[in-house]
Design a protein around this motif. Structure first.
Motif, PDB file in Angstrom:
ATOM      1  N   GLY A 100       0.858  -0.808  -0.188  1.00 10.01           N
ATOM      2  CA  GLY A 100      -0.013   0.057  -0.145  1.00 10.01           C
ATOM      3  C   GLY A 100       0.998   1.316  -0.020  1.00 10.01           C
ATOM      4  O   GLY A 100       1.815   1.445  -0.774  1.00 10.01           O
ATOM      5  N   GLY A 101       0.590   2.158   1.122  1.00  9.05           N
ATOM      6  CA  GLY A 101       1.346   3.241   1.051  1.00  9.05           C
ATOM      7  C   GLY A 101       0.334   4.396   1.422  1.00  9.05           C
ATOM      8  O   GLY A 101      -0.561   4.325   2.064  1.00  9.05           O
ATOM      9  N   CYS A 159      -3.296   5.478  -0.374  1.00 12.76           N
ATOM     10  CA  CYS A 159      -4.337   4.540  -0.869  1.00 12.76           C
ATOM     11  C   CYS A 159      -5.677   4.995  -0.550  1.00 12.76           C
ATOM     12  O   CYS A 159      -6.573   4.447  -1.176  1.00 12.76           O
ATOM     13  CB  CYS A 159      -4.079   3.346   0.077  1.00 12.76           C
ATOM     14  SG  CYS A 159      -2.487   2.372   0.018  1.00 12.76           S
ATOM     15  N   CYS A 182      -5.132  -3.517  10.261  1.00 11.19           N
ATOM     16  CA  CYS A 182      -6.134  -2.517   9.754  1.00 11.19           C
ATOM     17  C   CYS A 182      -7.290  -2.880  10.190  1.00 11.19           C
ATOM     18  O   CYS A 182      -7.972  -4.239  10.443  1.00 11.19           O
ATOM     19  CB  CYS A 182      -6.153  -2.962   8.234  1.00 11.19           C
ATOM     20  SG  CYS A 182      -7.169  -1.520   7.311  1.00 11.19           S
ATOM     21  N   VAL A 183      -8.108  -1.838  10.918  1.00 11.68           N
ATOM     22  CA  VAL A 183      -9.321  -1.767  11.517  1.00 11.68           C
ATOM     23  C   VAL A 183     -10.521  -1.109  10.964  1.00 11.68           C
ATOM     24  O   VAL A 183      -9.989  -0.192  10.018  1.00 11.68           O
ATOM     25  CB  VAL A 183      -9.099  -1.409  13.029  1.00 11.68           C
ATOM     26  CG1 VAL A 183      -8.487  -2.438  13.739  1.00 11.68           C
ATOM     27  CG2 VAL A 183      -8.959  -0.045  13.048  1.00 11.68           C
ATOM     28  N   ARG A 210     -12.559   1.898   9.935  1.00  8.55           N
ATOM     29  CA  ARG A 210     -12.240   3.467  10.608  1.00  8.55           C
ATOM     30  C   ARG A 210     -12.967   3.876  11.849  1.00  8.55           C
ATOM     31  O   ARG A 210     -12.286   4.445  12.657  1.00  8.55           O
ATOM     32  CB  ARG A 210     -12.803   4.644   9.512  1.00  8.55           C
ATOM     33  CG  ARG A 210     -11.918   4.330   8.269  1.00  8.55           C
ATOM     34  CD  ARG A 210     -12.663   5.330   7.277  1.00  8.55           C
ATOM     35  NE  ARG A 210     -12.044   4.801   5.877  1.00  8.55           N
ATOM     36  CZ  ARG A 210     -12.842   4.395   4.967  1.00  8.55           C
ATOM     37  NH1 ARG A 210     -14.261   4.287   4.926  1.00  8.55           N
ATOM     38  NH2 ARG A 210     -12.362   4.095   3.738  1.00  8.55           N
ATOM     39  N   HIS A 222      -2.444   5.315   8.669  1.00 11.36           N
ATOM     40  CA  HIS A 222      -2.947   5.546   7.373  1.00 11.36           C
ATOM     41  C   HIS A 222      -4.566   5.601   7.511  1.00 11.36           C
ATOM     42  O   HIS A 222      -5.451   4.824   7.522  1.00 11.36           O
ATOM     43  CB  HIS A 222      -2.772   4.575   6.286  1.00 11.36           C
ATOM     44  CG  HIS A 222      -1.330   4.247   5.975  1.00 11.36           C
ATOM     45  ND1 HIS A 222      -0.392   5.064   5.884  1.00 11.36           N
ATOM     46  CD2 HIS A 222      -0.759   2.943   5.802  1.00 11.36           C
ATOM     47  CE1 HIS A 222       0.575   4.637   5.594  1.00 11.36           C
ATOM     48  NE2 HIS A 222       0.340   3.351   5.659  1.00 11.36           N
ATOM     49  N   GLY A 274      -7.351   7.211   6.867  1.00 10.15           N
ATOM     50  CA  GLY A 274      -8.346   7.253   6.074  1.00 10.15           C
ATOM     51  C   GLY A 274      -8.879   5.651   5.467  1.00 10.15           C
ATOM     52  O   GLY A 274      -9.828   5.313   5.283  1.00 10.15           O
ATOM     53  N   ASP A 275      -7.824   4.810   5.677  1.00 11.60           N
ATOM     54  CA  ASP A 275      -7.967   3.433   5.599  1.00 11.60           C
ATOM     55  C   ASP A 275      -8.048   2.447   6.825  1.00 11.60           C
ATOM     56  O   ASP A 275      -8.348   1.427   6.974  1.00 11.60           O
ATOM     57  CB  ASP A 275      -6.635   2.773   4.593  1.00 11.60           C
ATOM     58  CG  ASP A 275      -6.505   3.428   3.463  1.00 11.60           C
ATOM     59  OD1 ASP A 275      -7.566   3.569   2.795  1.00 11.60           O
ATOM     60  OD2 ASP A 275      -5.499   3.683   3.075  1.00 11.60           O
ATOM     61  N   ASN A 320      -5.764   1.729   8.661  1.00 13.46           N
ATOM     62  CA  ASN A 320      -4.687   0.897   8.495  1.00 13.46           C
ATOM     63  C   ASN A 320      -3.681   1.584   9.571  1.00 13.46           C
ATOM     64  O   ASN A 320      -3.067   2.547   9.276  1.00 13.46           O
ATOM     65  CB  ASN A 320      -3.785   0.898   7.240  1.00 13.46           C
ATOM     66  CG  ASN A 320      -2.985  -0.139   6.926  1.00 13.46           C
ATOM     67  OD1 ASN A 320      -2.426  -0.337   5.854  1.00 13.46           O
ATOM     68  ND2 ASN A 320      -2.567  -0.989   7.878  1.00 13.46           N
ATOM     69  N   GLY A 361      -2.756  -4.980   6.767  1.00 14.50           N
ATOM     70  CA  GLY A 361      -3.329  -4.012   5.763  1.00 14.50           C
ATOM     71  C   GLY A 361      -2.365  -4.027   4.376  1.00 14.50           C
ATOM     72  O   GLY A 361      -3.236  -3.942   3.358  1.00 14.50           O
TER      73      GLY A 361
END
Lengths: 467, 467
Positions: free
Chosen positions: B161-162, B165, B352-353, B355, B381, B383-384, B386, B424
């Motif tokens: 990702g990054g 994403c 990653c959960v 939001r 991250h 918005g994701d 993550n 994630g």
């Protein structure tokens, strides 16, 4: 009725029906032949369908598990079905099969604006979901032509697209996780509820487009987008298909991201006028429709229109408002019924080629129409290179039907020759099995068969579809 | 060196080395133990790595096929490698294995602006591709932190990702088709060059994130986007992590689509200041960074900033221009080295959960840090959903290292409990094998193992990774 079905009826389907009724309400197991016949097939032409032993209409996951366990125990094929709007025969029944219809599992379980997801049962109609999420300021983009009737489960099975794909992508991109009942009745949960995730092989994506051949999808977690802006459209008239394809290449190379970019050829435009009296330009050789749903769609469309003019468009007509835009899109949505009205029916193809090869593809289709003396009207999701040549023919005319069938193969060969795929969004089903083998090649085909064997070792899930 | 490696060295690897050299240039087969040791592992902590028998550096597909045929014939494990920037041990060598490094297959074969695709070899560095397509007005979005050194093949193997994403999605969404050498040397081509396609099961997506466990990717067709607008950023300072998470929920529920939305906790902000003297607000409990790359980013950021204020932000600072924006992003990019500097090293997690559960997750991590008496700095991250909790510890301190290892498990359990996934974007590798089994459950795990068996019946492809 086929010999096999007759034999089965003589022998009696009682053990199967009795076993199904042991775990389903009486009203959920249909066996009246007049009724079950209406579930025999989807909307594809040239695809045989048999006589199912029963149609089951489960309302719970446990009922689906009972159906699958019964099918495994008795070695009876299972054919999952949504609304039967498919165009490849993937939902066609086999003789003696259980048709597993999901139309009664149609609940929207959850819509979550913060996480931008919806959780649904497979029988939810696409339009019902689209409207429900729109009421929450959200957007479920995939919009196949049949969106008012087709189901999300069917969309997932087929990997459906639509008009929005050029900006918003296809069904696969919106499926985050699935609940699946395997042929032996085990429940598999794939994927996630989160925006990202890379835990193990992507089984979710394996099921999307698998046409019910691996298991039965009984629940889906779908990604949603924020509601887009109001869409504004434009029509551009071209003196040749080549000029229109040149415009498409300029538009895409210039970095445009329209929310819709559709091409209708001359045959299609005339058919739409005949059916709808819409008064589209009869003189056109190709009509390009584009739309933007950005903050300033008029400005974006003006830039796009200038590229059309540079490519030789004879007229560029931006819609003044949303109502005019809807009229233009209605013309596109009328294309399929209009072409069907030309000769009685159509065979709709679904070849996707690289955008840069659209011109060569349309030239090739014109040659095929001439070779087989047929009317072929082509609509194209131009931004994606996803073409729908509609071969018009009278099914009562055996010779014309035979020529239509031959032209279908010629169109598919042309698509592969141009670096394309045999199906952009309609799937393989029965219609394109032989062509799938050609596209995949022997190594790919062998691996795909082996993957089916992992999920369905007895081969009872929608047998005979795909390969 | 392990006993197994010693035994192998005593027995001699001559048959393997001789066989490899029969189809590879001499310089492409490395056996010097000092050299091969440098290829032993990636950047993950807590993951063992062995001593490879050889490192091979093929430059052609035919050379890769030779390596794979040799490995199959001699039953030797193969460990595919990119730049070894991974964080899960997925590229770690086994004793006696062939390390198959793709760093010499680094050609960009084609960039096509009309069809918006690039065709690349797996060893192309992410930044090299990003810059090459930018020169054509195009955009390859996936941007892992290691983008200046990591390879596209590694990104595909991991499903990287990054920062981008939240708007542009992950690596998987940009892989249209693959060329793969199977363990027995057969060449498999998956996917397509077209924008859409649903011909058969999606084997392309099956390979993305498969961590080299199914075959060796030797070529990829990637989707590109048009170049985005200049990104403008904003920083918002919050008096609590809860307030920042509330702002994130408001931003996402309100339909915002920022090009970046990152959260740094108090520990991370202080570590960045210590390392870089950037002068970020020391008083902050949570710093939210957001960016827009739309036609009017200042207006979009103003609306987003207002939501931050409504959620309790004590200060909202929009960047005045691109240079100020870059400074803010530099703070985020410095987070990992800054946290590493706190105690000597960090173990970076990747849960990653949803939001909406970010607040609960950060509370939970704070509790875990207290329980195990550790410094944990978390970047998200946002918005994701993550999260990257970075557990700071001194590897020379055995007790602290043991507590760090325990906190890692506690963080993973927390993520699953909140409806999240154990990874994630970093993958499973060796680090999270036990946790993958927990996330997938027995049915999912069994099917994943069987799918591996379809591609790799001898179990020689990166054995011991994933499961």
């Amino acid at each position: 009725m086929s010999d096999q079905a007759t034999a089965r009826e003589e022998a009696g389907d009682e053990p199967l029906i009795t076993a199904l009724r042991a775990g389903l309400p009486a009203a959920a197991v249909l066996t009246d032949p007049d009724v079950t016949a209406s579930y025999a097939g989807d909307m594809a032409g040239f695809c045989p369908s048999g006589t199912p032993a029963a149609v089951v209409l489960p309302q719970t996951v446990e009922q689906v598990r009972h159906v699958m366990r019964t099918a495994t125990e008795l070695r009876v094929p299972v054919v999952p079905q949504g609304a039967r709007t498919g165009l490849s025969g993937a939902a066609n029944a086999d003789d003696g099969a259980i048709v597993l219809s999901f139309v009664k599992m149609d609940r929207i379980v959850e819509i979550d604006p913060v996480n931008r997801i919806a959780v649904v049962e497979p029988g939810v109609v696409n339009a019902a979901l689209s409207r429900a999420v729109a009421a929450e300021g959200l957007f479920y983009p995939p919009d196949p032509s049949s969106w008012e009737t087709c189901t999300i489960g069917g969309n997932i099975g087929t990997g459906s697209g639509g008009l929005c794909c050029v900006k918003y992508g296809v069904t696969a991109e919106y499926v985050l996780g699935l609940d699946v009942v395997l042929p032996d009745g085990r429940l598999l949960t794939t994927g996630r509820r989160t925006a990202k995730g890379v835990a193990g092989y992507d089984l979710t994506r394996l099921f999307v487009g698998s046409e019910g051949s691996l298991g039965a999808v009984v629940g889906a977690t779908l990604a949603l987008k924020p509601a887009p802006g109001q869409q504004l459209a434009l029509a551009a008239e071209f003196p040749s298909a080549a000029a229109a394809c040149d415009a498409i290449c300029r538009i895409m190379a210039d970095g445009h991201v329209p929310s819709l970019l559709e091409l209708m050829d001359r045959t299609t435009v005339r058919a739409v006028n005949t059916l709808t009296k819409m008064g589209l330009p009869e003189s056109t050789e190709a009509l390009l429709l584009a739309a933007y749903d950005t903050p300033d769609p008029a400005a974006d469309l003006a830039a796009l229109g200038a590229l059309c003019t540079a490519a030789g468009a004879t007229e560029v007509v931006p819609a003044a408002d949303a109502a005019e835009s809807e009229l233009l899109l209605a013309a596109r949505r009328a294309a399929l019924p209009a072409l069907e009205a030309v000769s009685g029916t159509t065979m709709i193809d679904d070849v996707c080629v690289p955008r840069s090869r659209l011109g060569a593809f349309l030239d090739g289709v014109a040659g095929i129409a001439a070779t087989y003396d047929l009317t072929i009207g082509t609509c194209v999701h131009a931004g994606d290179g996803n073409t729908h040549p509609n071969v018009c023919f009278d099914p009562a005319d055996a010779d014309e039907s035979a020529r239509a069938r031959k032209s279908f193969d010629a169109i598919m060969a042309l698509g592969l020759e141009l670096g394309g795929t045999i199906t952009g969004e309609h799937g393989v089903g029965l219609l394109k099995k032989e062509w799938l083998a050609k596209e995949l090649g022997p190594v790919g085909l062998e691996l795909q068969r082996e993957i089916k064997g992992v999920f369905d070792p007895l081969g009872i899930m929608n047998p005979g579809k795909l390969f």
